[in-house]
Scaffold this motif. Structure first.
Motif, PDB file in Angstrom:
ATOM      1  N   VAL A  34      20.138 -71.829  44.117  1.00 46.73           N
ATOM      2  CA  VAL A  34      18.780 -71.352  44.885  1.00 46.73           C
ATOM      3  C   VAL A  34      19.175 -71.000  46.372  1.00 46.73           C
ATOM      4  N   VAL A  35      18.873 -69.797  46.633  1.00 45.27           N
ATOM      5  CA  VAL A  35      18.853 -69.281  47.986  1.00 45.27           C
ATOM      6  C   VAL A  35      17.852 -69.935  48.954  1.00 45.27           C
ATOM      7  N   VAL A  36      18.101 -70.749  49.775  1.00 47.60           N
ATOM      8  CA  VAL A  36      17.078 -71.303  50.696  1.00 47.60           C
ATOM      9  C   VAL A  36      16.870 -70.517  52.076  1.00 47.60           C
ATOM     10  N   SER A  37      17.953 -69.686  52.352  1.00 50.20           N
ATOM     11  CA  SER A  37      17.844 -68.924  53.558  1.00 50.20           C
ATOM     12  C   SER A  37      18.490 -67.663  53.435  1.00 50.20           C
ATOM     13  N   GLN A  38      18.099 -66.614  54.122  1.00 48.87           N
ATOM     14  CA  GLN A  38      18.737 -65.392  54.113  1.00 48.87           C
ATOM     15  C   GLN A  38      18.554 -64.390  55.390  1.00 48.87           C
ATOM     16  N   GLN A  39      19.452 -63.785  55.893  1.00 49.17           N
ATOM     17  CA  GLN A  39      19.201 -63.086  57.079  1.00 49.17           C
ATOM     18  C   GLN A  39      20.228 -61.992  56.864  1.00 49.17           C
ATOM     19  N   TYR A  40      19.986 -60.775  57.604  1.00 49.11           N
ATOM     20  CA  TYR A  40      20.701 -59.397  57.310  1.00 49.11           C
ATOM     21  C   TYR A  40      21.777 -59.451  58.484  1.00 49.11           C
ATOM     22  N   HIS A  41      22.885 -58.850  58.187  1.00 48.65           N
ATOM     23  CA  HIS A  41      23.801 -58.482  59.161  1.00 48.65           C
ATOM     24  C   HIS A  41      24.266 -57.019  58.952  1.00 48.65           C
ATOM     25  N   ARG A  42      24.146 -56.291  59.892  1.00 43.92           N
ATOM     26  CA  ARG A  42      24.172 -54.794  59.805  1.00 43.92           C
ATOM     27  C   ARG A  42      25.409 -54.127  60.741  1.00 43.92           C
ATOM     28  N   THR A  43      26.050 -53.280  60.032  1.00 47.89           N
ATOM     29  CA  THR A  43      27.085 -52.518  60.941  1.00 47.89           C
ATOM     30  C   THR A  43      26.881 -51.112  60.565  1.00 47.89           C
ATOM     31  N   SER A  44      27.663 -50.026  61.088  1.00 48.93           N
ATOM     32  CA  SER A  44      27.481 -48.673  60.685  1.00 48.93           C
ATOM     33  C   SER A  44      29.220 -48.251  61.168  1.00 48.93           C
ATOM     34  N   LEU A  45      29.505 -47.147  60.349  1.00 47.67           N
ATOM     35  CA  LEU A  45      30.955 -46.521  60.365  1.00 47.67           C
ATOM     36  C   LEU A  45      30.724 -45.116  60.658  1.00 47.67           C
ATOM     37  N   GLN A  46      31.189 -44.397  61.416  1.00 40.59           N
ATOM     38  CA  GLN A  46      30.802 -42.881  61.635  1.00 40.59           C
ATOM     39  C   GLN A  46      32.181 -42.477  61.241  1.00 40.59           C
TER      40      GLN A  46
END
Length: 100
Positions: A34-46
């Motif tokens: 069971v996932v008890v916590s989640q957050q997002y991590h973002r990046t980009s690539l030109q």
């Protein structure tokens, strides 16, 4: 016991060929799954950016936060997409648009 992990979630291509990459940072109960916590991590690539350098920097940041580095299978999937999306013509057009 709780474990933390990083999972590739979304890879999208914008109109200007910039790739937006989103990972999910999850804390999971390893017994129940069971996932008890989640957050997002973002990046980009030109177009023209080095994927390996970008992923190495993001992996280092994720490790500092207590999550896993970006996995080899996720890197392989991203490499496939970058190879298709960032052709030499796309890179040249993107650089020209940045000069304009």
């Amino acid at each position: 016991m709780l474990v933390s992990r990083t999972v590739l979630d979304v890879l999208s291509i914008r109109r200007n060929s910039v790739l937006e990459i989103r990972f999910v940072k999850e804390i999971v109960n390893d017994v129940t799954g069971v996932v008890v916590s989640q957050q997002y991590h973002r990046t980009s690539l030109q177009p023209g950016d080095d994927l390996n350098s970008t992923i190495a920097a993001n992996s280092a940041d994720l490790l500092k936060q207590g999550f896993t580095a970006i996995s080899a299978p996720d890197l392989a999937r991203m490499t496939e997409i970058v190879t298709i999306a960032h052709t030499p013509a796309v890179i040249e057009a993107f650089k020209a648009s940045q000069k304009a």
